[in-house]
Design a protein around this motif. Structure first.
Motif, PDB file in Angstrom:
ATOM      1  N   VAL A  92       0.848  -1.200   0.000  1.00  0.00           N
ATOM      2  CA  VAL A  92       0.000   0.000   0.000  1.00  0.00           C
ATOM      3  C   VAL A  92       0.879   1.242   0.000  1.00  0.00           C
ATOM      4  O   VAL A  92       2.013   1.226   0.459  1.00  0.00           O
ATOM      5  N   GLN A 118      -7.577   3.963   4.752  1.00  0.00           N
ATOM      6  CA  GLN A 118      -7.835   2.971   3.708  1.00  0.00           C
ATOM      7  C   GLN A 118      -7.030   1.701   3.949  1.00  0.00           C
ATOM      8  O   GLN A 118      -7.532   0.593   3.751  1.00  0.00           O
ATOM      9  N   ALA A 119      -5.791   1.838   4.374  1.00  0.00           N
ATOM     10  CA  ALA A 119      -4.960   0.667   4.665  1.00  0.00           C
ATOM     11  C   ALA A 119      -5.508  -0.091   5.871  1.00  0.00           C
ATOM     12  O   ALA A 119      -5.502  -1.331   5.882  1.00  0.00           O
ATOM     13  N   LEU A 148      -8.505  -1.978   4.667  1.00  0.00           N
ATOM     14  CA  LEU A 148      -8.063  -3.147   3.905  1.00  0.00           C
ATOM     15  C   LEU A 148      -7.652  -4.273   4.840  1.00  0.00           C
ATOM     16  O   LEU A 148      -7.983  -5.444   4.605  1.00  0.00           O
ATOM     17  N   ARG A 149      -6.962  -3.946   5.904  1.00  0.00           N
ATOM     18  CA  ARG A 149      -6.537  -4.963   6.873  1.00  0.00           C
ATOM     19  C   ARG A 149      -7.742  -5.619   7.546  1.00  0.00           C
ATOM     20  O   ARG A 149      -7.794  -6.840   7.710  1.00  0.00           O
ATOM     21  N   CYS A 151      -9.490  -7.876   4.953  1.00  0.00           N
ATOM     22  CA  CYS A 151      -8.731  -9.111   4.752  1.00  0.00           C
ATOM     23  C   CYS A 151      -8.931 -10.074   5.917  1.00  0.00           C
ATOM     24  O   CYS A 151      -9.078 -11.282   5.711  1.00  0.00           O
TER      25      CYS A 151
END
Length: 77
Positions: free
Chosen positions: A36, A43-44, A47-48, A51
């Motif tokens: 990233v 946003q990261a 995403l984590r 996931c």
């Protein structure tokens, strides 16, 4: 009859939450900063979380399907 349904729902919830926690713990060792642009961004972090939810759901579904299949094996013979 509804007691078994309630217990099954409770087991599904516990297994899903447990697998989510295990997936989150396992993803802590993964280096997201290599993939990233800004690893400290919201946003990261999202995403984590996504996931961990996806991986936890896959593992929980596998475990629950496996348990259900083993419960049905006596009806094979």
């Amino acid at each position: 009859m509804t007691d078994g349904l309630g217990l099954g729902a409770f087991i599904h919830i516990v297994v899903n939450l447990l697998c989510l926690v295990i997936a989150w713990w396992a993803l802590e060792s993964f280096r997201f900063d290599l993939f990233v642009k800004n690893p400290k961004s919201k946003q990261a972090a999202l995403l984590r979380v996504m996931c961990a939810i996806a991986l936890g759901t896959l593992v929980a579904r596998f475990l629950l399907d496996y348990f259900q299949a083993t419960q049905l094996l006596p009806y094979l013979f």
